[in-house]
Write a protein that holds these residues in place. Structure first.
Motif, mmCIF file in Angstrom:
data_model
loop_
_atom_site.group_PDB
_atom_site.id
_atom_site.type_symbol
_atom_site.label_atom_id
_atom_site.label_comp_id
_atom_site.label_asym_id
_atom_site.label_seq_id
_atom_site.Cartn_x
_atom_site.Cartn_y
_atom_site.Cartn_z
ATOM 1 N N SER A 32 0.809 -1.218 0.000
ATOM 2 C CA SER A 32 0.000 0.000 0.000
ATOM 3 C C SER A 32 0.846 1.273 0.000
ATOM 4 O O SER A 32 0.298 2.379 -0.084
ATOM 5 C CB SER A 32 -0.936 -0.001 1.214
ATOM 6 N N LEU A 33 2.153 1.134 0.076
ATOM 7 C CA LEU A 33 3.017 2.312 0.015
ATOM 8 C C LEU A 33 2.962 2.940 -1.375
ATOM 9 O O LEU A 33 2.840 2.230 -2.383
ATOM 10 C CB LEU A 33 4.457 1.924 0.323
ATOM 11 N N PRO A 34 3.077 4.260 -1.473
ATOM 12 C CA PRO A 34 3.144 4.897 -2.799
ATOM 13 C C PRO A 34 4.312 4.342 -3.612
ATOM 14 O O PRO A 34 5.354 3.989 -3.049
ATOM 15 C CB PRO A 34 3.339 6.383 -2.463
ATOM 16 N N GLU A 35 4.144 4.274 -4.905
ATOM 17 C CA GLU A 35 5.141 3.636 -5.760
ATOM 18 C C GLU A 35 6.538 4.251 -5.636
ATOM 19 O O GLU A 35 7.527 3.504 -5.622
ATOM 20 C CB GLU A 35 4.683 3.654 -7.218
ATOM 21 N N PRO A 36 6.693 5.599 -5.543
ATOM 22 C CA PRO A 36 8.065 6.104 -5.385
ATOM 23 C C PRO A 36 8.755 5.581 -4.121
ATOM 24 O O PRO A 36 9.974 5.378 -4.129
ATOM 25 C CB PRO A 36 7.865 7.629 -5.312
ATOM 26 N N ARG A 38 8.076 2.584 -2.689
ATOM 27 C CA ARG A 38 8.386 1.174 -2.963
ATOM 28 C C ARG A 38 9.602 1.052 -3.893
ATOM 29 O O ARG A 38 10.463 0.193 -3.682
ATOM 30 C CB ARG A 38 7.169 0.487 -3.595
ATOM 31 N N ARG A 39 9.668 1.920 -4.893
ATOM 32 C CA ARG A 39 10.810 1.868 -5.806
ATOM 33 C C ARG A 39 12.100 2.166 -5.054
ATOM 34 O O ARG A 39 13.124 1.500 -5.276
ATOM 35 C CB ARG A 39 10.611 2.877 -6.939
ATOM 36 N N HIS A 40 12.076 3.167 -4.185
ATOM 37 C CA HIS A 40 13.256 3.483 -3.371
ATOM 38 C C HIS A 40 13.709 2.262 -2.580
ATOM 39 O O HIS A 40 14.908 1.935 -2.559
ATOM 40 C CB HIS A 40 12.921 4.639 -2.418
ATOM 41 N N LEU A 41 12.774 1.568 -1.950
ATOM 42 C CA LEU A 41 13.126 0.392 -1.147
ATOM 43 C C LEU A 41 13.703 -0.728 -2.015
ATOM 44 O O LEU A 41 14.654 -1.413 -1.619
ATOM 45 C CB LEU A 41 11.906 -0.094 -0.369
ATOM 46 N N ARG A 42 13.125 -0.909 -3.207
ATOM 47 C CA ARG A 42 13.681 -1.927 -4.114
ATOM 48 C C ARG A 42 15.098 -1.568 -4.527
ATOM 49 O O ARG A 42 15.998 -2.424 -4.546
ATOM 50 C CB ARG A 42 12.783 -2.070 -5.348
ATOM 51 N N LEU A 43 15.329 -0.302 -4.871
ATOM 52 C CA LEU A 43 16.649 0.139 -5.299
ATOM 53 C C LEU A 43 17.672 0.033 -4.172
ATOM 54 O O LEU A 43 18.863 -0.181 -4.426
ATOM 55 C CB LEU A 43 16.582 1.585 -5.805
ATOM 56 N N CYS A 44 17.209 0.169 -2.927
ATOM 57 C CA CYS A 44 18.110 0.037 -1.783
ATOM 58 C C CYS A 44 18.454 -1.422 -1.491
ATOM 59 O O CYS A 44 19.356 -1.693 -0.683
ATOM 60 C CB CYS A 44 17.496 0.681 -0.544
ATOM 61 N N GLY A 45 17.735 -2.361 -2.135
ATOM 62 C CA GLY A 45 18.066 -3.767 -1.984
ATOM 63 C C GLY A 45 17.186 -4.533 -1.019
ATOM 64 O O GLY A 45 17.530 -5.651 -0.619
ATOM 65 N N TYR A 46 16.018 -3.981 -0.664
ATOM 66 C CA TYR A 46 15.176 -4.620 0.351
ATOM 67 C C TYR A 46 14.202 -5.651 -0.201
ATOM 68 O O TYR A 46 13.561 -6.353 0.575
ATOM 69 C CB TYR A 46 14.393 -3.563 1.139
ATOM 70 N N GLU A 47 14.053 -5.740 -1.519
ATOM 71 C CA GLU A 47 13.060 -6.670 -2.053
ATOM 72 C C GLU A 47 13.372 -8.097 -1.593
ATOM 73 O O GLU A 47 14.479 -8.607 -1.756
ATOM 74 C CB GLU A 47 13.019 -6.602 -3.578
ATOM 75 N N GLY A 48 12.360 -8.738 -0.974
ATOM 76 C CA GLY A 48 12.540 -10.072 -0.456
ATOM 77 C C GLY A 48 13.304 -10.136 0.853
ATOM 78 O O GLY A 48 13.617 -11.221 1.349
ATOM 79 N N ARG A 49 13.607 -8.962 1.422
ATOM 80 C CA ARG A 49 14.327 -8.902 2.687
ATOM 81 C C ARG A 49 13.479 -8.157 3.720
ATOM 82 O O ARG A 49 12.445 -7.579 3.390
ATOM 83 C CB ARG A 49 15.686 -8.214 2.504
ATOM 84 N N ARG A 50 13.932 -8.156 4.962
ATOM 85 C CA ARG A 50 13.171 -7.532 6.036
ATOM 86 C C ARG A 50 13.555 -6.066 6.208
ATOM 87 O O ARG A 50 14.742 -5.719 6.183
ATOM 88 C CB ARG A 50 13.359 -8.292 7.351
ATOM 89 N N SER A 165 7.684 12.875 -8.558
ATOM 90 C CA SER A 165 8.709 12.328 -7.680
ATOM 91 C C SER A 165 8.526 12.743 -6.224
ATOM 92 O O SER A 165 9.408 12.515 -5.402
ATOM 93 C CB SER A 165 10.094 12.785 -8.154
ATOM 94 N N THR A 166 7.391 13.339 -5.886
ATOM 95 C CA THR A 166 7.129 13.831 -4.531
ATOM 96 C C THR A 166 5.956 13.083 -3.909
ATOM 97 O O THR A 166 4.944 12.838 -4.572
ATOM 98 C CB THR A 166 6.811 15.344 -4.556
ATOM 99 N N VAL A 167 6.111 12.715 -2.637
ATOM 100 C CA VAL A 167 5.040 12.060 -1.892
ATOM 101 C C VAL A 167 4.861 12.793 -0.566
ATOM 102 O O VAL A 167 5.826 12.945 0.195
ATOM 103 C CB VAL A 167 5.338 10.579 -1.614
ATOM 104 N N ASN A 168 3.649 13.252 -0.294
ATOM 105 C CA ASN A 168 3.353 13.871 0.995
ATOM 106 C C ASN A 168 3.073 12.796 2.032
ATOM 107 O O ASN A 168 2.505 11.738 1.728
ATOM 108 C CB ASN A 168 2.138 14.795 0.887
ATOM 109 N N ALA A 169 3.474 13.066 3.265
ATOM 110 C CA ALA A 169 3.216 12.139 4.365
ATOM 111 C C ALA A 169 2.970 12.937 5.633
ATOM 112 O O ALA A 169 3.419 14.083 5.759
ATOM 113 C CB ALA A 169 4.390 11.189 4.569
ATOM 114 N N SER A 170 2.253 12.333 6.565
ATOM 115 C CA SER A 170 2.033 12.971 7.865
ATOM 116 C C SER A 170 2.199 11.935 8.962
ATOM 117 O O SER A 170 2.055 10.733 8.736
ATOM 118 C CB SER A 170 0.638 13.609 7.937
ATOM 119 N N MET A 171 2.498 12.412 10.163
ATOM 120 C CA MET A 171 2.629 11.560 11.340
ATOM 121 C C MET A 171 1.771 12.138 12.447
ATOM 122 O O MET A 171 1.805 13.353 12.691
ATOM 123 C CB MET A 171 4.097 11.471 11.786
#
Length: 262
Positions: A32-36, A38-50, A165-171
């Protein structure tokens, strides 16, 4: 060991115990994360990892300026972040005026922020709490969510739709909501976080909200995972940009555990 250092160690150890007992309930599905993001996480090497949910940020070097017209001062910095409480602790040590030993502790625990500073281990020069520090602590936690990326899946973070390339987020925690913008580079990696919700401590007195920015200028890689390795933080003041923090991260020690990213 000084009182400030002991406080950092105790708070961090308490949080590590909470992390070990945590069952991971409440986290959102990474799909459910925005695609940018998810893409960042894949590029960092997390796909299939924790995705790590807690860890120590090991700073190789760091520096701070205590005002727009002040020189850079080298720091020894220790930091621990966790998405469980959530929690952030940054311990800083330097010498004021090149002579007096100074220690600072920046804390945000479950939405409660504080700043403690001591000279020579005994003289309080900072002991700050209140809504401004709660708010600023949450903004900083949000900005650093990609450092301990399990935080990206926590229910206290809400994601907007990607706009290029921008995603808004709030906490939101303890009735306080802060927001910011994650900006990703042409390479797909997270590069800039901007927020209009953080408080600036004006040297002339008082705290005031000013535009704040964190920039990630470089990534390095360890064990197949890319991590932010050179980071700066700055304020946009009426008289111009004031960069007050810069540092180089040697590695992030996250240990075992986390949530699978797919």
């Amino acid at each position: 060991m000084s009182k400030v250092s002991k406080t950092y160690q105790k708070r961090t150890e308490d949080e590590m115990r909470l992390k070990e007992a945590w069952d991971g309930k409440g986290m959102i599905d990474s799909a459910s994360l925005p695609e940018p993001v998810r893409r960042h996480l894949r590029l960092c090497g997390y796909e299939g990892r924790r995705l790590p949910v807690a860890g120590s940020v090991i700073w190789k070097e760091s520096s701070i300026r205590f005002g727009p017209d002040k020189p850079w001062t080298s720091l020894v910095t220790k930091q621990f972040n966790s998405c469980v409480t959530p929690f952030r602790a940054a311990y800083m040590k330097t010498r004021m005026f090149g002579i007096l030993p100074f220690e600072g502790l920046d804390l945000c625990i479950g939405g409660t922020g504080s700043m403690l500073g001591k000279l020579a281990g005994v003289i309080n020069v900072l002991d700050e709490k209140g809504v401004e520090f709660d708010t600023s602590g949450l903004v900083t936690l949000l900005a650093e969510a990609t450092m301990i990326p399990g935080m990206l899946l926590m229910p206290y973070i809400s994601w907007g739709k990607a706009e290029g390339s921008t995603v808004n987020a709030s906490m939101t925690l303890k009735g306080i909501t802060v927001g910011g913008r994650f900006i990703f580079g042409e390479d797909g990696l997270f590069r800039i976080f901007e927020s209009d919700d953080r408080y600036y401590a004006n040297p002339k007195g008082g705290n005031e909200i000013r535009p704040w920015k964190v920039e990630c200028e470089r990534y390095d890689e360890a064990d197949g995972i890319k991590f932010q390795s050179h980071v700066t933080a700055s304020w946009q003041l009426p008289e111009g940009r004031y960069e007050y923090w810069r540092g180089t991260i040697e590695r992030v020690e996250s240990g075992s555990g986390g949530v699978l990213f797919s």
